[in-house]
Write a protein that holds these residues in place. Structure first.
Motif, PDB file in Angstrom:
ATOM      1  N   LEU A  96      -0.099 -12.395  54.731  1.00 16.72           N
ATOM      2  CA  LEU A  96       0.569 -11.538  53.549  1.00 16.72           C
ATOM      3  C   LEU A  96       0.615 -12.398  52.072  1.00 16.72           C
ATOM      4  N   ILE A  97       0.475 -11.435  51.030  1.00 13.13           N
ATOM      5  CA  ILE A  97       0.589 -12.282  49.832  1.00 13.13           C
ATOM      6  C   ILE A  97       1.870 -11.650  49.239  1.00 13.13           C
ATOM      7  N   LYS A  98       3.025 -12.602  49.170  1.00 13.27           N
ATOM      8  CA  LYS A  98       4.302 -12.246  48.662  1.00 13.27           C
ATOM      9  C   LYS A  98       4.789 -13.116  47.811  1.00 13.27           C
ATOM     10  N   THR A  99       6.011 -12.782  47.024  1.00 14.37           N
ATOM     11  CA  THR A  99       6.783 -13.521  46.254  1.00 14.37           C
ATOM     12  C   THR A  99       8.130 -13.845  46.962  1.00 14.37           C
ATOM     13  N   VAL A 100       8.502 -15.156  46.544  1.00 19.34           N
ATOM     14  CA  VAL A 100       9.686 -15.646  47.425  1.00 19.34           C
ATOM     15  C   VAL A 100      10.663 -15.268  46.398  1.00 19.34           C
ATOM     16  N   VAL A 101      11.796 -14.321  46.856  1.00 19.23           N
ATOM     17  CA  VAL A 101      12.740 -14.119  46.183  1.00 19.23           C
ATOM     18  C   VAL A 101      14.153 -14.768  46.482  1.00 19.23           C
ATOM     19  N   ALA A 102      14.254 -15.256  47.653  1.00 17.70           N
ATOM     20  CA  ALA A 102      15.376 -15.941  48.411  1.00 17.70           C
ATOM     21  C   ALA A 102      15.083 -17.210  49.266  1.00 17.70           C
ATOM     22  N   LEU A 103      15.847 -18.041  49.275  1.00 16.98           N
ATOM     23  CA  LEU A 103      15.727 -19.228  50.054  1.00 16.98           C
ATOM     24  C   LEU A 103      16.787 -19.260  51.129  1.00 16.98           C
TER      25      LEU A 103
END
Length: 185
Positions: A96-103
């Motif tokens: 997947l190509i995704k943006t990290v929004v929470a850790l």
């Protein structure tokens, strides 16, 4: 048509097929050894992307190539419904190509039909009740992002991301996603 003309026609066709085979082989080799991938989904711009090494810890805002866990029920359903194309990850799916929004440690809640992280609404995170074919979608229930996991997202309204499958193991990260040659449809 003479025999000579037929032979020339066959040689021309053979040359074109050979050239096409070389081009396809070259693209496959570049994908395998050069860490290039072609994105065909609308979650991010269509086109050629490169997987770059990630020499540091993952941060919020990083756009990544990440393999989803093949054994997760939501991922299995996504494969059955053909949300995820075939590729190199376990289970035979594409990363997947995704943006990290929470850790890890951050709290995910669903407020109405939208996702919030630590109480702040996430832009472009409306949860769809049905997919494009009218089938029911189940949203992630929320909770604290566990250790060694990431909550990932795409601004595309119909993206299949953590809104539906929840946090994803950080062990699936292949690297940063970098656009090489892309376009918006």
């Amino acid at each position: 048509m003479t025999n000579e003309a037929r032979r020339k026609g066959r040689r021309g066709a053979l040359f074109i097929l050979s050239l096409a085979g070389l081009v396809i082989g070259g693209i496959a080799a570049a994908g395998t050894f050069g860490r290039y991938r072609i994105n065909t989904t609308a979650s991010f711009p269509l086109g050629l992307w490169r997987i770059e090494a990630l020499p540091r810890e993952v941060r919020v805002g990083d756009t990544l190539f990440i393999c989803p866990p093949a054994d997760a029920p939501a991922i299995k359903l996504a494969r059955e419904r053909l949300y995820l194309p075939a590729g190199l990850c376990d289970g035979g799916m594409a990363p997947l190509i995704k943006t990290v929004v929470a850790l890890p440690g951050q709290t995910i809640t669903v407020e109405g039909d939208q996702v919030a992280i630590d109480g702040e609404l996430l832009a472009h995170s409306i949860i769809q009740a049905k997919d494009g074919q009218g089938r029911t979608l189940t949203a992630h229930a929320g909770g604290v992002v566990p250790a060694d996991a990431l909550f990932v997202h795409s601004d595309y309204v119909a993206s299949f991301d953590s809104r539906y499958f929840g946090p994803i193991p950080v062990g699936g990260v292949l690297g940063l996603a970098r656009e090489v040659f892309t376009f918006q449809p």
